[in-house]
Write a protein that holds these residues in place. Structure first.
Motif, short mmCIF file in Angstrom:
data_model
loop_
_atom_site.label_atom_id
_atom_site.label_comp_id
_atom_site.label_asym_id
_atom_site.label_seq_id
_atom_site.Cartn_x
_atom_site.Cartn_y
_atom_site.Cartn_z
N LYS A 1 1.05 -1.25 -0.06
CA LYS A 1 0.15 -0.01 -0.02
C LYS A 1 0.81 1.29 0.08
O LYS A 1 1.65 1.39 0.72
N VAL A 2 0.49 2.09 -1.01
CA VAL A 2 1.07 3.52 -0.99
C VAL A 2 0.00 4.39 -0.80
O VAL A 2 -1.06 4.44 -1.84
N THR A 3 0.08 5.60 0.13
CA THR A 3 -0.86 6.54 -0.08
C THR A 3 -0.04 8.11 0.11
O THR A 3 0.93 8.15 0.40
N VAL A 4 -0.73 8.84 -0.67
CA VAL A 4 -0.09 10.41 -0.63
C VAL A 4 -1.34 10.90 -0.07
O VAL A 4 -2.38 11.33 -0.68
N PRO A 5 -1.15 11.74 1.08
CA PRO A 5 0.16 11.60 1.91
C PRO A 5 0.13 10.18 2.65
O PRO A 5 -0.64 9.57 2.81
N ASP A 6 1.48 10.26 3.05
CA ASP A 6 1.87 8.78 3.66
C ASP A 6 1.04 8.92 5.22
O ASP A 6 0.67 9.83 5.68
N GLY A 7 0.62 7.58 5.53
CA GLY A 7 -0.08 7.64 6.80
C GLY A 7 -0.18 6.06 7.30
O GLY A 7 -0.04 5.16 6.56
N ASP A 8 -0.96 6.07 8.32
CA ASP A 8 -1.33 4.79 8.97
C ASP A 8 -2.98 4.25 8.67
O ASP A 8 -3.35 3.49 9.54
N THR A 9 -3.54 4.89 7.83
CA THR A 9 -4.76 4.41 7.41
C THR A 9 -4.83 2.98 7.14
O THR A 9 -4.09 2.57 6.44
N GLU A 10 -5.77 2.37 7.74
CA GLU A 10 -5.72 0.80 7.49
C GLU A 10 -6.56 0.50 6.09
O GLU A 10 -7.75 1.08 6.12
N TRP A 11 -6.10 -0.46 5.33
CA TRP A 11 -6.81 -0.74 3.94
C TRP A 11 -6.78 -2.05 3.95
O TRP A 11 -6.03 -3.11 4.43
N GLU A 12 -8.16 -2.52 3.43
CA GLU A 12 -8.44 -4.09 3.35
C GLU A 12 -8.07 -4.59 1.81
O GLU A 12 -8.24 -3.93 1.19
N MET A 13 -7.10 -5.51 1.93
CA MET A 13 -6.93 -6.16 0.72
C MET A 13 -7.24 -7.60 0.55
O MET A 13 -7.23 -8.25 1.23
N THR A 14 -8.08 -7.87 -0.49
CA THR A 14 -8.58 -9.25 -0.76
C THR A 14 -8.03 -9.88 -1.85
O THR A 14 -8.00 -9.36 -2.92
N LEU A 15 -7.59 -11.26 -1.55
CA LEU A 15 -7.29 -12.12 -2.69
C LEU A 15 -8.48 -13.23 -2.88
O LEU A 15 -9.02 -13.69 -2.01
N GLU A 16 -8.73 -13.10 -4.11
CA GLU A 16 -9.81 -14.00 -4.61
C GLU A 16 -9.50 -14.86 -5.67
O GLU A 16 -8.49 -14.43 -6.71
N GLY A 17 -10.14 -16.09 -5.68
CA GLY A 17 -9.59 -16.73 -7.32
C GLY A 17 -10.39 -18.17 -7.03
O GLY A 17 -11.06 -18.38 -6.27
N THR A 18 -10.18 -19.17 -8.03
CA THR A 18 -10.71 -20.22 -8.17
C THR A 18 -9.27 -21.18 -8.65
O THR A 18 -8.72 -20.99 -9.41
N THR A 19 -9.36 -22.40 -8.03
CA THR A 19 -8.22 -23.19 -8.19
C THR A 19 -8.73 -24.16 -9.45
O THR A 19 -9.75 -23.93 -9.88
N SER A 20 -7.76 -24.72 -10.24
CA SER A 20 -7.65 -25.48 -11.22
C SER A 20 -8.92 -26.38 -10.81
O SER A 20 -9.64 -27.17 -11.82
#
Length: 377
Positions: free
Chosen positions: A40-59
């Motif tokens: 995560k990169v924010t402008v301006p820099d800071g400690d705001t929390e961001w949710e990142m989600t990994l999604e997919g389907t296996t073979s």
């Protein structure tokens, strides 16, 4: 030793017996998995929390989903899910007051092919800029218009002399009411409202200028706008005149271009004094009655001055009188000006008549003599 991309199996042992010396062992190697990570990169820099989600389907058709929380200060953070062959994406959950500028890397949308991708970490970096501050303003122009009046009364000539019953002379009266105006104390004042749509506080700087180049003095209660809040600043500019009709404020904060707000400047005068008054003159020779004036005005008129023909008015043959005259300018202006003419008169001089006759004496005397030559013979 396993082939590249396959897990290592612990050593196994088997006892061989004679006479065959034969045995079998099975090594069940499993293909190594891949991993994913988010940054995560924010402008301006800071400690705001961001949710990142990994999604997919296996073979094999199995769904995969994992959410982690990162901040701009965290750096790169791995998901804990071991990825087998399949198709995957990494996404972020947006936040109010932020704009996603970019999502870069090989892990934003990817496929895992094992064993080729064994041990590989697919990474996606998200960059967000804070939403710009919102700026609005008001502008009100004021100035002083000071009106001053002067009133003068003059006469030419201011003295005459004559004889009883005659014209001593003619005087010309002049009344001048002069109006002057002074324009000054120009000022533009108003408020500047700075609104922060983001969920983080935003420091800022502010400047304010009129279109004629006059810079305003801006006073703000703070130099940081709290998250999802507003502050109101005040300002004052002192231009030389009222030529400026537009006022522009510029607010600068990290992460975005400077933001501007404008307001049309309307001008309101503050009248000091009075724009009009009633001019009057009590001289009966003045042909002008009381008149409401709103600008510089001049009156002139003539007056003939007469000596009284009544001998009773004279003492020792002499008589004088004053002709006072006053002009007024009212209507809260309350000015007056006076002048006078002096007239001196005398009775006609005595008339002298006379006769003259001259005389003299002429005296006549006689003498008588008798003589003889010779008086004897």
């Amino acid at each position: 030793a396993p082939a590249s991309g396959w897990s290592t199996i612990p050593d196994q042992y088997i006892d061989l017996t004679l006479p065959t010396c034969y045995g079998a062992l099975t090594f069940n190697n499993v293909a190594e998995t891949a991993n994913a990570a988010a940054a995560k990169v924010t402008v301006p820099d800071g400690d705001t929390e961001w949710e990142m989600t990994l999604e997919g389907t296996t073979s094999a058709g199995a769904p995969v989903s994992e959410t982690i929380t990162v901040t701009a200060n965290t750096g790169t953070l791995n998901f804990s899910t071991a990825l087998v062959e399949g198709d995957y994406t990494i996404s972020e959950t947006g936040q109010t007051g932020w704009s996603q500028v970019s999502a870069t890397g090989d892990g934003c949308s990817f496929s895992v092919d094992l064993p080729a991708d064994a041990g590989r970490v697919f990474e996606c970096e998200f960059t967000n800029n804070v939403e710009p501050l919102e700026v609005s303003k008001t502008a009100a122009g004021t100035f002083d218009r000071t009106v001053e009046w002067t009133l003068t009364k003059s006469v030419d000539d201011d003295s005459h002399s004559g004889v009883a019953g005659g014209v001593a002379g003619t005087s010309e009266w002049t009344v001048v009411a002069t109006k002057s105006e002074t324009l000054d104390n120009y000022a533009v004042t108003g408020t500047i409202t700075i609104t922060n749509p983001a969920n983080i506080a935003q420091p800022f700087t502010v400047s304010d200028v009129l279109e004629d180049g006059t810079e305003a003095e801006v006073i703000c209660p703070d130099d940081t706008v709290p998250a999802e809040d507003s502050i109101v600043c005040t300002y004052t500019a002192a231009p030389d005149d009222d030529s400026a009709t537009l006022n522009t404020v510029t607010v600068t904060a990290e992460g975005n271009d400077p933001q501007e707000g404008t307001a049309v400047v309307g001008w309101t005068e503050n009248l000091i004094g009075y724009d009009s008054g009633t001019l009057s003159d009590n001289n009966p020779y003045n042909p002008n009655g009381p008149t409401l004036i709103s600008g510089t005005t001049t009156w002139t008129y003539s007056q003939e001055l007469i000596c009284s023909s009544n001998e009773a008015d004279y003492t020792n043959g002499y008589y004088s009188y004053e002709v006072p005259n006053t002009a007024n300018l009212n209507g809260n202006i309350n000015l007056s000006a006076s002048e006078s003419v002096t007239v001196e008169c005398r009775l006609p001089g005595l008339t002298v008549e006379k006769t003259a006759a001259g005389t003299y004496d002429r005296t006549v005397e006689w003498t008588l003599d008798k003589s003889v030559d010779d008086d004897a013979h």
